[in-house]
Design a protein around this motif. Structure first.
Motif, mmCIF file in Angstrom:
data_model
loop_
_atom_site.group_PDB
_atom_site.id
_atom_site.type_symbol
_atom_site.label_atom_id
_atom_site.label_comp_id
_atom_site.label_asym_id
_atom_site.label_seq_id
_atom_site.Cartn_x
_atom_site.Cartn_y
_atom_site.Cartn_z
ATOM 1 N N ALA A 3 0.837 -1.209 0.000
ATOM 2 C CA ALA A 3 0.000 0.000 0.000
ATOM 3 C C ALA A 3 0.866 1.252 0.000
ATOM 4 O O ALA A 3 0.570 2.238 -0.678
ATOM 5 N N LEU A 4 1.989 1.208 0.773
ATOM 6 C CA LEU A 4 2.887 2.356 0.816
ATOM 7 C C LEU A 4 3.537 2.600 -0.539
ATOM 8 O O LEU A 4 3.661 3.738 -0.992
ATOM 9 N N ALA A 5 3.938 1.502 -1.209
ATOM 10 C CA ALA A 5 4.548 1.625 -2.532
ATOM 11 C C ALA A 5 3.573 2.201 -3.528
ATOM 12 O O ALA A 5 3.906 3.059 -4.345
ATOM 13 N N SER A 6 2.311 1.729 -3.432
ATOM 14 C CA SER A 6 1.270 2.227 -4.331
ATOM 15 C C SER A 6 1.017 3.710 -4.100
ATOM 16 O O SER A 6 0.887 4.489 -5.039
ATOM 17 N N ASP A 10 1.653 6.834 -6.733
ATOM 18 C CA ASP A 10 0.536 7.746 -7.015
ATOM 19 C C ASP A 10 0.961 9.198 -6.775
ATOM 20 O O ASP A 10 0.609 10.088 -7.552
ATOM 21 N N ASP A 11 1.718 9.422 -5.695
ATOM 22 C CA ASP A 11 2.208 10.775 -5.392
ATOM 23 C C ASP A 11 3.164 11.260 -6.472
ATOM 24 O O ASP A 11 3.123 12.428 -6.885
ATOM 25 N N VAL A 12 4.039 10.360 -6.919
ATOM 26 C CA VAL A 12 4.986 10.714 -7.971
ATOM 27 C C VAL A 12 4.248 11.027 -9.262
ATOM 28 O O VAL A 12 4.565 11.989 -9.965
ATOM 29 N N ALA A 13 3.228 10.214 -9.584
ATOM 30 C CA ALA A 13 2.430 10.452 -10.792
ATOM 31 C C ALA A 13 1.749 11.810 -10.719
ATOM 32 O O ALA A 13 1.715 12.557 -11.703
ATOM 33 N N SER A 14 1.209 12.153 -9.555
ATOM 34 C CA SER A 14 0.545 13.442 -9.379
ATOM 35 C C SER A 14 1.527 14.592 -9.543
ATOM 36 O O SER A 14 1.215 15.608 -10.196
ATOM 37 N N GLN A 15 2.730 14.438 -8.982
ATOM 38 C CA GLN A 15 3.728 15.501 -9.086
ATOM 39 C C GLN A 15 4.204 15.670 -10.526
ATOM 40 O O GLN A 15 4.371 16.793 -11.014
ATOM 41 N N LEU A 16 4.397 14.556 -11.205
ATOM 42 C CA LEU A 16 4.829 14.614 -12.603
ATOM 43 C C LEU A 16 3.744 15.224 -13.482
ATOM 44 O O LEU A 16 4.022 16.018 -14.385
ATOM 45 N N THR A 45 11.901 2.700 -9.043
ATOM 46 C CA THR A 45 10.680 1.880 -9.090
ATOM 47 C C THR A 45 9.395 2.710 -9.054
ATOM 48 O O THR A 45 8.547 2.566 -9.944
ATOM 49 N N PRO A 46 9.190 3.587 -8.055
ATOM 50 C CA PRO A 46 7.941 4.377 -8.063
ATOM 51 C C PRO A 46 7.847 5.311 -9.265
ATOM 52 O O PRO A 46 6.754 5.555 -9.774
ATOM 53 N N LEU A 47 9.000 5.828 -9.725
ATOM 54 C CA LEU A 47 8.970 6.711 -10.890
ATOM 55 C C LEU A 47 8.519 5.937 -12.117
ATOM 56 O O LEU A 47 7.686 6.423 -12.893
ATOM 57 N N ARG A 48 9.055 4.749 -12.309
ATOM 58 C CA ARG A 48 8.678 3.974 -13.486
ATOM 59 C C ARG A 48 7.219 3.537 -13.438
ATOM 60 O O ARG A 48 6.556 3.466 -14.479
ATOM 61 N N GLU A 49 6.700 3.256 -12.236
ATOM 62 C CA GLU A 49 5.278 2.944 -12.108
ATOM 63 C C GLU A 49 4.444 4.180 -12.467
ATOM 64 O O GLU A 49 3.404 4.077 -13.117
ATOM 65 N N ALA A 50 4.914 5.348 -12.039
ATOM 66 C CA ALA A 50 4.208 6.596 -12.363
ATOM 67 C C ALA A 50 4.237 6.862 -13.861
ATOM 68 O O ALA A 50 3.240 7.317 -14.440
ATOM 69 N N LEU A 51 5.365 6.562 -14.491
ATOM 70 C CA LEU A 51 5.472 6.758 -15.942
ATOM 71 C C LEU A 51 4.466 5.877 -16.679
ATOM 72 O O LEU A 51 3.879 6.298 -17.681
#
Length: 222
Positions: A3-6, A10-16, A45-51
């Protein structure tokens, strides 16, 4: 942990997404993963998920062996999307008119006063923010989750180009007049009139982008 990773991606996606909509990453820009990871103190990892999320939304495109780039909206994209979103937001205006309470109308009145002040002062960025808030308020008033979901998907793409149309000569005052016509129909309880006025407003945005492109070409050839 999952859940923390997700939540992080999500936060990174929002910022991007904000970087793209604010113009810090322009259409066609390369997404420098190393630089963003260092800037935001995150792993790849979180950046690539956001991408992946933003690519699915149509805001980014992935090119094999090259990486991700901010998507560029083509003229054909705009020709295809604007008539669709005009119909959808027109329907929102129709349903919002049927649902609007006196309190809702007072809130919209405040937003339209701000819109007029920004137009008179030529504050395009402030005008755009007020304009966006008014569209959002009308969509929320319609209270139709299917319309909201579909419009939200299309608006993400249009935000790559939509602010530009306010720079077309005379467009700011024209846009204000269109908004006041929509609001007048809503206040009068004229749902069909609000629908028609909203559709006209959205289609005029496409015309303004065409005028701006034509104007830019004429300036370059002088």
């Amino acid at each position: 942990m999952r859940a923390l990773a997700s939540s992080l991606h999500d936060d990174v996606a929002s910022q991007l997404r904000d970087y793209i909509f604010d113009g810090q990453l322009r259409p066609g820009s390369f997404i420098d993963e190393v630089a963003l990871c260092e800037l935001w103190s995150i792993s790849r990892t979180p950046l690539r998920e956001a991408l992946k999320v933003l690519t699915a939304e149509g805001l980014l495109r992935h090119e094999p062996r090259r990486g991700c780039f901010v998507n560029e909206v083509t003229a054909q994209d705009l020709d295809n999307i604007f008539p669709v979103i005009a119909l959808l937001e027109g329907r929102c205006a129709f349903e919002a008119t049927q649902r609007a309470t006196p309190e809702d109308l007072k809130a919209l009145e405040v937003w339209h006063r701000r819109l007029q002040q920004h137009a008179e002062a030529g504050r395009i960025n402030d005008y755009y923010q007020a304009n966006f808030a008014i569209h959002e308020a009308i969509i929320q008033l319609a209270s139709n989750k299917w319309l909201t979901q579909t419009i939200d998907d299309l608006r993400k793409i249009l935000r790559l180009a939509r602010l530009q149309q306010l720079y077309a000569p005379g467009r700011l005052q024209q846009s204000l007049a269109e908004h006041l016509a929509i609001f007048a129909a809503i206040k009068a309880g004229d749902a069909a009139g609000a629908d028609a006025a909203m559709q006209h407003h959205l289609l005029q945005q496409r015309e303004a982008l065409l005028d701006l492109a034509s104007f830019s070409r004429s300036v370059l050839t002088v």
